[in-house]
Design an enzyme around this catalytic site. Structure first.
Site, PDB file in Angstrom:
ATOM      1  N   HIS A  41      14.095  -5.182 -30.197  1.00  0.00           N
ATOM      2  CA  HIS A  41      15.263  -6.010 -29.867  1.00  0.00           C
ATOM      3  C   HIS A  41      14.857  -7.331 -29.215  1.00  0.00           C
ATOM      4  CE1 HIS A  41      17.921  -2.768 -30.984  1.00  0.00           C
ATOM      5  NE2 HIS A  41      17.178  -1.938 -30.242  1.00  0.00           N
ATOM      6  N   ARG A  55      -5.152   1.104  11.511  1.00  0.00           N
ATOM      7  CA  ARG A  55      -4.519   2.211  10.795  1.00  0.00           C
ATOM      8  C   ARG A  55      -3.018   2.297  11.090  1.00  0.00           C
ATOM      9  NH1 ARG A  55      -8.607   6.314   9.727  1.00  0.00           N
ATOM     10  NH2 ARG A  55      -7.100   7.959   9.995  1.00  0.00           N
ATOM     11  N   GLU A  63       6.348  -1.250 -13.226  1.00  0.00           N
ATOM     12  CA  GLU A  63       5.429  -1.298 -12.087  1.00  0.00           C
ATOM     13  C   GLU A  63       4.075  -1.889 -12.518  1.00  0.00           C
ATOM     14  OE1 GLU A  63       5.377  -1.135  -9.012  1.00  0.00           O
ATOM     15  OE2 GLU A  63       3.407  -0.455  -8.373  1.00  0.00           O
ATOM     16  N   TRP A  93       0.593   8.020  15.275  1.00  0.00           N
ATOM     17  CA  TRP A  93       1.616   7.462  14.377  1.00  0.00           C
ATOM     18  C   TRP A  93       2.624   8.582  14.208  1.00  0.00           C
ATOM     19  CZ3 TRP A  93       3.132   7.912   9.040  1.00  0.00           C
ATOM     20  CH2 TRP A  93       3.742   6.771   8.514  1.00  0.00           C
ATOM     21  N   GLU A 111       1.552 -10.002  -9.937  1.00  0.00           N
ATOM     22  CA  GLU A 111       1.342 -10.337  -8.527  1.00  0.00           C
ATOM     23  C   GLU A 111      -0.096 -10.702  -8.219  1.00  0.00           C
ATOM     24  OE1 GLU A 111       4.073  -7.859  -5.583  1.00  0.00           O
ATOM     25  OE2 GLU A 111       2.866  -6.577  -6.859  1.00  0.00           O
ATOM     26  N   LYS A 169       3.931  -9.419   2.756  1.00  0.00           N
ATOM     27  CA  LYS A 169       3.990  -7.953   2.809  1.00  0.00           C
ATOM     28  C   LYS A 169       5.397  -7.486   3.182  1.00  0.00           C
ATOM     29  CE  LYS A 169       2.107  -3.980   2.421  1.00  0.00           C
ATOM     30  NZ  LYS A 169       1.931  -3.574   1.021  1.00  0.00           N
ATOM     31  N   CYS A 182      -2.647   8.151  12.327  1.00  0.00           N
ATOM     32  CA  CYS A 182      -3.313   8.426  13.595  1.00  0.00           C
ATOM     33  C   CYS A 182      -4.815   8.190  13.523  1.00  0.00           C
ATOM     34  CB  CYS A 182      -3.106   9.883  13.987  1.00  0.00           C
ATOM     35  SG  CYS A 182      -1.427  10.426  13.908  1.00  0.00           S
ATOM     36  N   ASN A 198      -4.807  15.013  14.178  1.00  0.00           N
ATOM     37  CA  ASN A 198      -4.216  14.248  13.066  1.00  0.00           C
ATOM     38  C   ASN A 198      -3.774  15.273  12.037  1.00  0.00           C
ATOM     39  OD1 ASN A 198      -5.094  11.996  14.344  1.00  0.00           O
ATOM     40  ND2 ASN A 198      -6.509  11.338  12.733  1.00  0.00           N
ATOM     41  N   GLY A 199      -2.654  15.027  11.371  1.00  0.00           N
ATOM     42  CA  GLY A 199      -2.199  15.959  10.332  1.00  0.00           C
ATOM     43  C   GLY A 199      -0.908  16.624  10.756  1.00  0.00           C
ATOM     44  N   LYS A 251       2.644  -5.408 -10.957  1.00  0.00           N
ATOM     45  CA  LYS A 251       1.367  -5.447 -10.228  1.00  0.00           C
ATOM     46  C   LYS A 251       0.428  -6.464 -10.855  1.00  0.00           C
ATOM     47  CE  LYS A 251       2.056  -3.543  -7.548  1.00  0.00           C
ATOM     48  NZ  LYS A 251       2.791  -2.682  -6.660  1.00  0.00           N
TER      49      LYS A 251
HETATM   50  C1  F6R Z   1       4.967  -5.163  -4.962  1.00  0.00           C
HETATM   51  C2  F6R Z   1       5.475  -5.378  -3.622  1.00  0.00           C
HETATM   52  C3  F6R Z   1       6.865  -5.876  -3.456  1.00  0.00           C
HETATM   53  C4  F6R Z   1       7.640  -4.921  -2.532  1.00  0.00           C
HETATM   54  C5  F6R Z   1       9.063  -5.467  -2.243  1.00  0.00           C
HETATM   55  C6  F6R Z   1       9.879  -4.491  -1.434  1.00  0.00           C
HETATM   56  O1  F6R Z   1       3.626  -4.836  -4.981  1.00  0.00           O
HETATM   57  O2  F6R Z   1       4.785  -5.124  -2.684  1.00  0.00           O
HETATM   58  O3  F6R Z   1       7.522  -5.994  -4.679  1.00  0.00           O
HETATM   59  O4  F6R Z   1       7.700  -3.679  -3.154  1.00  0.00           O
HETATM   60  O5  F6R Z   1       8.953  -6.673  -1.566  1.00  0.00           O
HETATM   61  O6  F6R Z   1       9.291  -4.237  -0.215  1.00  0.00           O
HETATM   62  P1  F6R Z   1       9.707  -2.996   0.679  1.00  0.00           P
HETATM   63  O7  F6R Z   1       9.318  -1.774  -0.044  1.00  0.00           O
HETATM   64  O8  F6R Z   1       8.937  -3.193   1.957  1.00  0.00           O
HETATM   65  O9  F6R Z   1      11.187  -3.085   0.885  1.00  0.00           O
END
Ligand code: F6R
Length: 606
Positions: free
Chosen positions: A502, A27, A479, A74, A486, A601, A2, A100-101, A483
């Site tokens: 292994h 946002r 993870e 939101w 990517e 995204k 929000c 908000n909150g 990251k």
């Molecule tokens: C990693 C990343 C992707 C998403 C994946 C799943 O930084 O952003 O690996 O995690 O594409 O996306 P969602 O969570 O939107 O299903």
């Protein structure tokens, strides 16, 4: 999440507020609204959907008031709709508020107010605040707001306007940001600087428990009823910098928001006094009947799923399996009427995850989606949805949404364990206590980010990285590696540390950094053995370990310290420096970390 903007001055307030709302659009929101005072009349306009809907509703109306408040909502409590959009009003229609909150004890207050004859027109938690003010409005808006604040529990940024006192706006904050914009014969109150930056660069950031009274000519700030002075900050950013809150990239801003995302996601979902976890949208009776769990996700969301497997199995005793969406969509997994399906997706639109769910939904006992984007496909397709309240994530790499997925999944694991009679009240209380500490601990890690930047710079030219963790920290190694891949285009792999011998050990030489997640726990010596094996082959060691660990510096080339915490909660902290490390290496290599090549995204293609 929000957005809030309020204006008081000599200019057309509706124009200023609509401008501010446009600046807050980034946002994310699903409805918007505005209230303004003209003479002694309060006018209010609200619209579901895009801000353009509100703008076109106002198109043929001539508004000339000079005091107004506006909001982009939101949805949390109550679906996106005109009625649930803010501002809300009391029964007299003269008091209007935006919030908000989350008001944690709104339900009890609403019952009390209903008994006293108040009528409600929305499903929100926020509306009760207008009615609470109404209870004491005879004493003036400031006193009435103070009295109302004493009654509520939770997090808020509140902005209040009373048609009977149009010369002032009252605002209060606890947990959700609010900032005053100080102009000449005009002042603003907003959740973010960009919404008033065109008109003034002077800002006063309110602190928790502050209440501000804002007039055309000035403002006063009270904290717990006592007048306080807050420093004026001169904002040097331009408009686009301001949207990133002064950060050079969305990704760094969003890592900086990890503590807030965590807090926003857990708030309102537990009652420490009664040692109870509360998921409004979850059917506990159905949940209780489930005998096994399958969690499905892709990418970073899969890492959240994998972390949950360790946690949920330990606490609830259920058999938990995790699957990658693209794999399970074409497989024939064992799913029965006592299988709980949990689907995790930030976007709620990942096609592989959707298809995987479609492949098994008819056979499942009960299904829950853990999703960030309100109204997305996955938020609608399953039996229940639990939203993560991370707010919109603009950087392509998932950061704060990962932390808030973990927030939901930790709570859900404890909730299931308690429904299954495997976690006593005492244990729940202690788990909740640990969870509440997480935002503060993450802040401490982020404060030390310069050290991680240095480590990143030192290793940015290396071509391969290996990440290792054991047990619940293994998914965090995955993870960290994902990251880095990517956003720095460096080849990186995550492994269970015990798996090193292994295979991956064949890669060890003096050119490959090995990143270890090394909590001081029963497996610490095992990790040290793995580290020794690498050192014996001239390998480079970067370790993430407890702040109180005095010995790691003897083994590692570089050590990243994180606060000491119970081992089950370690992933919630260990992920943060790994996000930062990837970020700084990407930046050092000159990569557009917010939009790395070839990635999207929301992955809506197979
Ligand atoms: C990693 C990343 C992707 C998403 C994946 C799943 O930084 O952003 O690996 O995690 O594409 O996306 P969602 O969570 O939107 O299903």
């Amino acid at each position: 999440m929000c957005g809030i903007i309020g204006y008081i001055g000599r200019e057309n307030a509706a124009e200023r507020v609509i401008y501010g709302l446009k600046k807050l659009e980034y946002r994310g929101y699903d409805s918007s609204g505005i209230s303004l005072v003209e003479g002694s009349k309060l006018l209010r306009y609200r619209a579901k959907g895009r801000l353009e809907n509100l703008v076109s509703a106002l198109k043929n109306i001539r508004l000339h008031g000079t005091t107004a408040i506006g909001h982009t909502r939101w949805a949390t409590h109550g679906k996106p709709s005109d009625e649930n959009a803010h501002p809300h009003t009391d029964c007299t229609g003269k008091i209007t508020i935006i919030h908000n909150g989350i008001i944690e004890n709104y339900y009890e207050i609403k019952q009390m107010l209903l008994k006293r004859g108040h009528k409600f027109t929305s499903e929100t938690d926020s509306e009760i605040f207008a009615h609470l003010i109404e209870e004491n409005i005879g004493k003036g808006v400031e006193k009435a707001v103070q009295a109302a604040l004493k009654k509520i529990r939770g997090m808020y940024a509140m902005v209040i306007l009373h048609a009977g006192e149009p010369d002032k706006i009252v605002a209060a904050r606890k947990g959700s940001p609010l900032v005053l914009g100080i102009g000449k014969n005009e002042n603003f109150i907003a959740s973010d600087v960009p919404s008033f930056l065109k008109y003034t660069k002077k800002a006063v950031f309110l602190e928790d428990d502050d209440m501000a009274v804002i007039t055309k000519q000035g403002y006063t700030v009270l904290n717990n009823g006592k007048k306080v002075s807050r420093k004026i900050t001169h904002i040097k950013w331009n408009d686009s910098q301001a949207e990133k809150n002064g950060y050079p990239h969305y990704m760094l801003k969003e890592i900086g928001e990890e503590p807030q995302a965590f807090e926003d996601t857990i708030i309102g979902r537990f009652d420490s006094d009664r040692a109870k976890i509360l998921f409004e949208t979850v059917n506990d009776a159905r949940l209780r009947k489930m005998k096994n769990v399958r969690i499905i996700a892709c990418g970073t969301s899969y890492h959240a799923a994998y972390t949950t497997k360790y946690l949920m199995e330990k606490y609830s005793g259920l058999n938990v399996s995790v699957d990658i969406g693209s794999e399970i969509r074409y497989a024939a997994p064992a799913v029965t009427k006592d299988t709980l399906i949990i689907i995790i997706s930030q976007s709620g639109e990942t096609i592989d995850t959707i298809a995987a769910f479609n492949n098994i939904k008819k056979r499942a006992g009960y299904s829950i989606a853990v999703v960030n984007v309100v109204g997305s496909t996955l938020s609608r397709e399953l039996d229940s949805v639990i939203y993560t309240h991370a707010g919109p994530e603009i950087g392509v790499a998932a950061t704060k949404t990962f932390i808030s997925q973990l927030a939901v999944l930790y709570l859900l694991s404890f909730h299931i364990a308690s429904l299954k009679g495997r976690m006593s009240r005492k244990k729940i209380r202690s788990a909740l206590k640990s969870l509440r500490k997480i935002p503060g601990y993450i802040k401490e890690i982020i404060k030390e980010r310069k050290k991680i930047e240095k480590i990143g710079a030192k290793y940015s030219r290396h071509r391969d990285f290996l990440y290792y963790g054991r047990n619940i920290n293994y998914p965090i190694a995955l993870e960290g590696a994902l990251k880095l891949k990517e956003i720095s285009y460096i080849h990186a792999e995550g492994y269970p540390a015990g798996e090193m011998k292994h295979g991956p050990i064949a890669l060890v030489d003096d050119k490959v950094p090995n990143v270890f997640i090394a909590p001081v726990n029963a497996l610490y010596e095992k990790i040290i053995n793995n580290i020794e094996e690498i050192r014996a082959r001239d390998g480079i060691i970067i370790a993430v370990t407890n702040r109180s660990n005095k010995t790691m510096k003897n083994y590692a080339d570089d050590v990243i310290y994180i606060p000491d915490i119970d081992e089950d909660f370690y992933p919630l902290l260990a992920a943060v420096p790994l996000h930062l490390l990837a970020y700084y290496i990407g930046v050092k290599k000159g990569i557009d970390v917010d939009k790395p090549r070839n990635l999207a995204k929301s992955v809506t293609v197979e």
